[in-house]
Write an enzyme that holds these catalytic residues in place. Structure first.
Site, PDB file in Angstrom:
ATOM      1  N   GLU A   3      82.191  53.129  57.040  1.00 16.07           N
ATOM      2  CA  GLU A   3      83.131  53.291  58.928  1.00 16.07           C
ATOM      3  C   GLU A   3      83.063  52.001  59.583  1.00 16.07           C
ATOM      4  O   GLU A   3      83.698  51.478  59.966  1.00 16.07           O
ATOM      5  CB  GLU A   3      81.535  53.699  59.711  1.00 16.07           C
ATOM      6  CG  GLU A   3      81.172  55.216  59.870  1.00 16.07           C
ATOM      7  CD  GLU A   3      79.890  55.344  60.600  1.00 16.07           C
ATOM      8  OE1 GLU A   3      80.542  56.656  61.299  1.00 16.07           O
ATOM      9  OE2 GLU A   3      78.957  55.813  60.516  1.00 16.07           O
ATOM     10  N   SER A  46      68.756  56.249  61.607  1.00 13.08           N
ATOM     11  CA  SER A  46      69.137  56.674  63.168  1.00 13.08           C
ATOM     12  C   SER A  46      67.815  56.247  63.788  1.00 13.08           C
ATOM     13  O   SER A  46      66.053  56.464  63.585  1.00 13.08           O
ATOM     14  CB  SER A  46      69.512  57.428  63.109  1.00 13.08           C
ATOM     15  OG  SER A  46      68.929  58.346  64.603  1.00 13.08           O
ATOM     16  N   HIS A  49      97.247  67.891  53.969  1.00  6.45           N
ATOM     17  CA  HIS A  49      96.316  68.469  55.348  1.00  6.45           C
ATOM     18  C   HIS A  49      94.836  68.647  55.418  1.00  6.45           C
ATOM     19  O   HIS A  49      95.039  69.711  56.658  1.00  6.45           O
ATOM     20  CB  HIS A  49      97.040  69.438  55.934  1.00  6.45           C
ATOM     21  CG  HIS A  49      98.601  69.797  55.332  1.00  6.45           C
ATOM     22  ND1 HIS A  49     100.229  69.180  56.146  1.00  6.45           N
ATOM     23  CD2 HIS A  49      99.790  69.950  54.086  1.00  6.45           C
ATOM     24  CE1 HIS A  49     100.925  69.249  56.096  1.00  6.45           C
ATOM     25  NE2 HIS A  49     101.391  69.980  54.637  1.00  6.45           N
ATOM     26  N   LYS A  73      68.889  61.360  59.386  1.00  5.12           N
ATOM     27  CA  LYS A  73      69.923  60.409  58.790  1.00  5.12           C
ATOM     28  C   LYS A  73      70.055  59.768  58.482  1.00  5.12           C
ATOM     29  O   LYS A  73      69.107  58.598  57.835  1.00  5.12           O
ATOM     30  CB  LYS A  73      70.063  60.401  60.576  1.00  5.12           C
ATOM     31  CG  LYS A  73      70.717  60.955  61.730  1.00  5.12           C
ATOM     32  CD  LYS A  73      71.455  61.811  61.957  1.00  5.12           C
ATOM     33  CE  LYS A  73      73.050  60.980  61.147  1.00  5.12           C
ATOM     34  NZ  LYS A  73      73.630  60.948  62.125  1.00  5.12           N
TER      35      LYS A  73
END
Ligand code: ARG
Length: 457
Positions: free
Chosen positions: A293, A280, A159, A286
């Site tokens: 992804e 970024s 979980h 970043k």
């Protein structure tokens, strides 16, 4: 004005509308099959010559012509034409331009319906061999990362809540298991694909005395299809590839998601190599896990391709229908996506930096040794349910006190259960918890070592 050559022969009085030519053409997609198409045609021509269906000398001429066409395609000089609809007609047209009307004999005892099926099988067989190798390489990268971090402890989750400590290597080896099953699905798909359909004709077979076994032998197929109607009309071997790939992407996507989570500041368990991250355009600080992804994101197109072909196939009457031409894009794009993502995932794991101290620190939090305390009480004669209840109360007390289970003095623990002895503290270390999970399949270092050895690392 010269009359346009009628592609479909004498049956047609007029030529196909330009809009229809554009709408039905598939050569921009299926030109990827040129090598397979030519290999299939060479085998077919050799068989025709050997059987005396066409003169042997003409068969040799056709084979030489096909090889010349292949060279032309590979040199980039081949004049692909949408007017010739698909790769099969393009190659046949060019062959005839090159060697004259002898080229028109190639299509004896053959239809594009069995031809395209053969080409697709040859393509997929080759793609599967590549993918099986890529999967093996990814498993090796995972096993290598597991081996380099063999003793690192991490919190195991259920979980997404900290649950029980595990070896990081054990977690990585979970993916190795998944990919092993993916390989076996692809192996099964390869077996179904590796059957030779040529000789089925348009749907009913052929009147010519062909030798299908000889064609199969030339092309390395261990068997031939047994029903011509089935052979030209089904694409279940492609569906099997797409479904095996969809399942593979369940695994790849979960793995990518974990890399994304683990590389976040919140987890800080790993660092992805700079070369595999992007920055970024606005935020200078970043470092984004875009590769992971995209592996996760490309899952969507793979699921989509499976759905597309299922929808295309459903309700098609036997035998061949032109709808089937729509199988190529899902097939090619899935094969490309699988290969690209497997390669990227492998490279990510080869460059992975593991922050073992962060993982161990996280594993210290969250009462991950609670089950071990319950198991200890079972050893002292309590039923597991009773032990579960006792430990639950101890945990609640620790939460109130803001301390860990092993911070409690013995007398306090004995307040909950008088059978607890001083030996409890060595049971409560995370390392001991991991080491004692020795039942087959558990996270104990001896098990992990055995698995790694089996994988050759
Ligand atoms: N381009 C077609 C395909 O990919 C080849 C077979 C065409 N057959 C036909 N009867 N129109 O399916």
């Amino acid at each position: 004005m010269a009359k346009k050559k009628q592609l479909w022969g004498g049956r047609f009085a007029g030529s196909t509308a330009d809009s229809v030519v554009a709408f039905t053409a598939s050569v921009d997609v299926d030109r990827r099959l040129y090598r397979h198409d030519i290999a299939g045609s060479i085998a077919h021509a050799r068989m025709l010559g050997r059987q005396g269906i066409i003169p042997a000398g003409e068969a040799r001429k056709i084979v030489a012509g096909l090889r010349a066409v292949r060279k032309e395609i590979e040199s980039g000089a081949f004049p692909f034409s949408v007017a010739d609809e698909d790769i099969h007609m393009n190659i046949e047209r060019r062959l005839t331009e090159k060697i004259g009307s002898v080229g028109e004999k190639l299509h004896t005892a053959r239809s594009r319906n069995d031809q395209v099926n053969l080409d697709t099988r040859l393509y997929l067989r080759e793609a599967l061999d590549g993918i099986l190798g890529d999967l093996q390489a990814l498993q090796e990268a995972l096993a290598g990362a597991a081996r380099r971090n063999e003793h690192v402890l991490m919190p195991g989750y259920t979980h997404l809540q900290r649950a029980q400590p595990v070896l990081f290597a054990h977690h990585l080896l979970a993916y190795v298991e998944m990919f092993e099953r993916d390989k076996s699905r692809y192996h099964h798909c390869r077996e179904q694909t590796n059957v030779m359909p040529l000789g089925s004709g348009a749907l009913a077979g052929t009147t010519f005395p062909i030798d299908r076994a000889y064609v199969a032998k030339l092309l390395g197929f261990p068997r031939v299809t047994q029903n011509s109607i089935d052979a030209v009309s089904d694409r279940d071997f492609v569906l099997e590839f797409l479904s095996a790939s969809a399942i593979l992407f369940v695994h790849l996507s979960r793995m990518a998601d974990e890399l994304i989570l683990w590389s976040s500041e919140e987890f800080g368990f790993i660092e992805l190599p700079d070369a595999y991250c992007t920055g970024s355009s606005m935020m200078p600080q970043k470092k984004n896990p875009d590769v992971a992804e995209l592996i996760r994101g490309k899952t969507g197109r793979v699921y989509g391709h499976l759905n597309a072909l299922l929808a295309i196939m459903k309700g098609l009457p036997l035998a061949y229908n032109r709808d089937l031409q729509e199988d190529k894009e899902p097939l090619f794009d899935t094969a490309d996506t699988v290969a690209a993502c497997l390669a990227m995932a492998r490279e990510l794991f080869n460059g992975l930096k593991v922050r073992g101290e962060r993982m161990a620190a996280a594993a210290e939090q969250g009462f991950m040794n609670a089950t071990d305390l319950a198991d200890y009480l079972v050893g002292r004669g309590l039923s597991f349910r009773a032990a579960h209840d006792v430990v639950g109360r101890v945990v609640r007390h620790c939460i109130d006190q803001g301390c860990k289970l092993d911070d409690l003095p013995l007398e306090e623990l004995q307040g909950y259960c008088p059978d607890i002895g001083p030996d409890v503290y060595k049971v409560l270390t995370l390392r001991a918890g991991v080491e004692r999970r020795r039942a087959p399949g558990g996270t104990a270092p001896v098990n992990v070592r055995r698995q790694l050895k089996k994988l050759g690392v």
